[in-house]
Write a protein that holds these residues in place. Structure first.
Motif, PDB file in Angstrom:
ATOM      1  N   VAL A   1       0.320  -1.266  -0.094  1.00 52.51           N
ATOM      2  CA  VAL A   1       0.432   0.166  -0.079  1.00 52.51           C
ATOM      3  C   VAL A   1       1.165   1.437  -0.169  1.00 52.51           C
ATOM      4  O   VAL A   1       0.725   2.153  -0.511  1.00 52.51           O
ATOM      5  CB  VAL A   1      -1.097   0.028   1.040  1.00 52.51           C
ATOM      6  CG1 VAL A   1      -1.555   1.416   1.390  1.00 52.51           C
ATOM      7  CG2 VAL A   1      -2.149  -0.857   0.785  1.00 52.51           C
ATOM      8  N   GLU A   2       1.773   1.333   0.294  1.00 54.42           N
ATOM      9  CA  GLU A   2       2.601   1.843   0.896  1.00 54.42           C
ATOM     10  C   GLU A   2       3.162   2.998  -0.309  1.00 54.42           C
ATOM     11  O   GLU A   2       3.345   3.562  -1.131  1.00 54.42           O
ATOM     12  CB  GLU A   2       3.931   1.775   2.013  1.00 54.42           C
ATOM     13  CG  GLU A   2       4.264   3.082   1.731  1.00 54.42           C
ATOM     14  CD  GLU A   2       4.949   4.680   2.286  1.00 54.42           C
ATOM     15  OE1 GLU A   2       5.305   5.717   2.113  1.00 54.42           O
ATOM     16  OE2 GLU A   2       3.652   4.490   3.382  1.00 54.42           O
ATOM     17  N   VAL A   3       3.797   1.651  -0.878  1.00 52.02           N
ATOM     18  CA  VAL A   3       4.464   2.062  -2.360  1.00 52.02           C
ATOM     19  C   VAL A   3       3.854   1.966  -3.884  1.00 52.02           C
ATOM     20  O   VAL A   3       3.967   2.882  -4.236  1.00 52.02           O
ATOM     21  CB  VAL A   3       5.287   0.238  -3.046  1.00 52.02           C
ATOM     22  CG1 VAL A   3       6.298   0.384  -4.020  1.00 52.02           C
ATOM     23  CG2 VAL A   3       6.569   0.429  -2.007  1.00 52.02           C
ATOM     24  N   LEU A   4       2.185   1.331  -3.565  1.00 53.23           N
ATOM     25  CA  LEU A   4       1.730   1.781  -4.384  1.00 53.23           C
ATOM     26  C   LEU A   4       0.131   2.576  -5.107  1.00 53.23           C
ATOM     27  O   LEU A   4       0.186   2.969  -5.691  1.00 53.23           O
ATOM     28  CB  LEU A   4       0.817   0.342  -5.343  1.00 53.23           C
ATOM     29  CG  LEU A   4       1.669  -0.848  -5.917  1.00 53.23           C
ATOM     30  CD1 LEU A   4       0.888  -2.212  -6.163  1.00 53.23           C
ATOM     31  CD2 LEU A   4       3.007  -0.704  -6.486  1.00 53.23           C
ATOM     32  N   LEU A   5       0.100   2.820  -3.152  1.00 51.55           N
ATOM     33  CA  LEU A   5      -1.171   4.036  -3.307  1.00 51.55           C
ATOM     34  C   LEU A   5      -1.146   4.809  -2.643  1.00 51.55           C
ATOM     35  O   LEU A   5      -2.193   5.753  -2.688  1.00 51.55           O
ATOM     36  CB  LEU A   5      -2.451   2.413  -2.880  1.00 51.55           C
ATOM     37  CG  LEU A   5      -2.978   1.430  -3.206  1.00 51.55           C
ATOM     38  CD1 LEU A   5      -3.891   0.588  -1.980  1.00 51.55           C
ATOM     39  CD2 LEU A   5      -3.433   1.324  -4.433  1.00 51.55           C
ATOM     40  N   ALA A   6       0.003   5.105  -1.635  1.00 52.97           N
ATOM     41  CA  ALA A   6       0.039   6.134  -1.093  1.00 52.97           C
ATOM     42  C   ALA A   6      -0.185   7.691  -1.668  1.00 52.97           C
ATOM     43  O   ALA A   6       0.063   8.499  -1.548  1.00 52.97           O
ATOM     44  CB  ALA A   6       1.187   6.230   0.045  1.00 52.97           C
ATOM     45  N   PRO A   7       0.731   7.178  -3.357  1.00 52.72           N
ATOM     46  CA  PRO A   7       1.100   8.033  -4.387  1.00 52.72           C
ATOM     47  C   PRO A   7      -0.081   8.735  -4.618  1.00 52.72           C
ATOM     48  O   PRO A   7      -0.428   9.914  -5.157  1.00 52.72           O
ATOM     49  CB  PRO A   7       1.872   8.359  -5.661  1.00 52.72           C
ATOM     50  CG  PRO A   7       2.722   6.692  -5.110  1.00 52.72           C
ATOM     51  CD  PRO A   7       1.435   6.298  -3.441  1.00 52.72           C
ATOM     52  N   HIS A   8      -1.291   8.069  -4.585  1.00 51.20           N
ATOM     53  CA  HIS A   8      -3.023   8.316  -4.676  1.00 51.20           C
ATOM     54  C   HIS A   8      -3.410   8.846  -3.987  1.00 51.20           C
ATOM     55  O   HIS A   8      -4.605   9.221  -3.860  1.00 51.20           O
ATOM     56  CB  HIS A   8      -3.407   6.717  -5.514  1.00 51.20           C
ATOM     57  CG  HIS A   8      -2.830   6.361  -6.736  1.00 51.20           C
ATOM     58  ND1 HIS A   8      -3.274   6.834  -8.200  1.00 51.20           N
ATOM     59  CD2 HIS A   8      -1.438   5.693  -6.928  1.00 51.20           C
ATOM     60  CE1 HIS A   8      -2.723   6.794  -8.626  1.00 51.20           C
ATOM     61  NE2 HIS A   8      -1.520   5.941  -7.932  1.00 51.20           N
ATOM     62  N   ASP A   9      -3.336   9.222  -2.775  1.00 52.07           N
ATOM     63  CA  ASP A   9      -3.785   9.753  -1.200  1.00 52.07           C
ATOM     64  C   ASP A   9      -4.057   8.948  -0.147  1.00 52.07           C
ATOM     65  O   ASP A   9      -5.193   9.317   0.399  1.00 52.07           O
ATOM     66  CB  ASP A   9      -4.921  11.009  -1.218  1.00 52.07           C
ATOM     67  CG  ASP A   9      -3.639  11.922  -2.004  1.00 52.07           C
ATOM     68  OD1 ASP A   9      -2.410  12.926  -1.993  1.00 52.07           O
ATOM     69  OD2 ASP A   9      -3.886  12.889  -2.860  1.00 52.07           O
TER      70      ASP A   9
END
Length: 409
Positions: free
Chosen positions: A328-336
């Motif tokens: 989640v940190e790698v893939l989804l955090a950039p999408h807030d």
């Protein structure tokens, strides 16, 4: 870390997983139309052995023995299976657990028993983030019995702590009802310290273990718990609507006053006598005819957990949720996307919740692709990893699918 490195890591974790072979026991584990099932915290997959058990039961027991099956062991199954769940997953000695009704009905029975056991006390403590059934049952009992509800608001990303409980319990508290693992955030409460706080106030504690049993080691006897309840269709893989189980500490059983006085909870069910006299021990928690067919699948999963051991189940659970958080940190955090679960594994059950304003729509798209998490208001996706049936690759596949939908707008 990149997507390729996450894929490599998922493959390495699956290759090194000592429990990976057990995935083959579950029906649908390699279904290409269902590439990621991340809702085992709502409904566990069936075991292949369960299909065989049902076929055998219908032909040889129900079809062959017919009514004689009650004398062959059906009547004792709520007790023997309850003991087995207690031994394997709950840290409970024999004679304290029973399989009976739904979680809702058993919550009602135990809560009313707790009220009766503390006459003169006027408050029930419950937290506002507890599962709706727990809250609604307590609201009804408060109305029935003329009691007050003492509401507590824990952190939305966490759950109830011993400090929270110590601040609200007192001489008016009859009992406290809490979920061991919070249904939304996955927060894992400190059962031992909270139980001690409740007892210091002279009150009783009723734990809902629906999101704990079969995924988190529990030690009811060692923690001095009074009452507990939990469903069996999540990590015990009992199937839709499978009966729940209840725990009553032996020290409370002689005075246990449960409100639904059915014939099988009486001292002499087949005596058909006038007037109700409760059975001795935990059997007085029974009311009506036991749901025998609903117990069959539970037996298979409890046997599997007993073979593997709860400590090993917990190790896999922690590894899965840690990897999910990493992904989640790698893939989804950039999408807030925001993590709405504890990052400390010691305070987390076997699921994590992630929040984003679009997740209700995202969940519907995921289901169309055969990627199955679940959605919880107001804007959360729960990723529920069932340790014996979920792989690391499957977990990453689900997170990658969420990222693809968000990236596509």
């Amino acid at each position: 870390m990149t997507v390729d490195s996450l894929l490599t890591r998922a493959h390495a974790l699956d290759s090194a997983d000592p429990l990976v072979e057990h995935r083959k026991r579950f029906i649908g584990h390699n279904d290409p139309g269902l590439p990621a099932y991340l809702d085992g915290n709502s409904l566990g997959r069936p075991l292949q052995s369960t299909l065989e058990r049902y076929n055998s039961f219908i032909t040889t027991q129900w079809g062959g023995r017919l009514i004689r099956g009650w004398d062959d062991g059906w009547l004792q199954l709520p007790l023997t299976l309850g003991d087995r769940i207690g031994e394997v997953a709950l840290g409970a000695a024999k004679g304290q657990c029973i399989v009976a009704d739904s979680t809702t009905v058993l919550l009602y029975k135990l809560a009313r028993a707790a009220v009766a056991a503390r006459p003169g006390r006027t408050e029930i403590v419950v937290d506002r983030d507890n599962f709706p059934t727990d809250r609604y049952i307590m609201e009804g009992i408060a109305d029935e019995c003329g009691l007050r509800l003492r509401w507590v608001q824990p952190s939305p990303d966490g759950g109830m702590t011993s400090e929270d409980v110590r601040d609200v319990v007192g001489p008016d508290t009859a009992f406290v009802v809490l979920s061991h693992v919070a249904y939304r955030s996955g927060y894992l409460s400190d059962m031992e310290s909270i139980t001690a706080c409740v007892h210091d106030a002279g009150a009783l504690v009723l734990w809902d273990l629906s999101h704990s049993v079969g995924s988190v080691p529990v030690h009811l006897d060692d923690c001095g718990v009074d009452y507990a309840v939990g469903c069996s269709y999540k990590y015990l893989n009992g199937g839709p609507g499978a009966p729940a189980w209840a725990y009553v500490a032996e020290r409370h059983q002689a005075e246990l006053n449960q409100p639904i006085q059915g014939w099988l909870g009486s001292a002499d069910p087949f005596g058909m006598v006038q007037g109700y006299e409760p059975a001795l021990g935990i059997r007085r928690m029974l009311s009506g005819t036991p749901p025998i067919m609903g117990m069959l699948a539970i037996e298979d999963m409890v046997d599997l957990i007993g073979t593997v051991g709860m400590d090993e189940v917990r190790k896999k659970s922690v590894a899965l949720t840690e990897f999910a958080l990493e992904s989640v940190e790698v893939l989804l955090a950039p999408h807030d996307v925001r993590v709405a679960s504890p990052t400390d594994a010691a305070r987390r059950g076997s699921h994590i919740t992630i929040d984003h304003p679009s997740f209700k729509e995202v969940t519907a798209q995921l289901w169309e692709k055969g990627i199955i998490p679940d959605y919880r208001n107001p804007d959360g996706i729960r990723l529920g990893m069932s340790p014996l049936s979920t792989s690391f690759g499957e977990t990453l596949h689900g997170v990658m699918a969420i990222e693809a939908i968000l990236a596509a707008g």
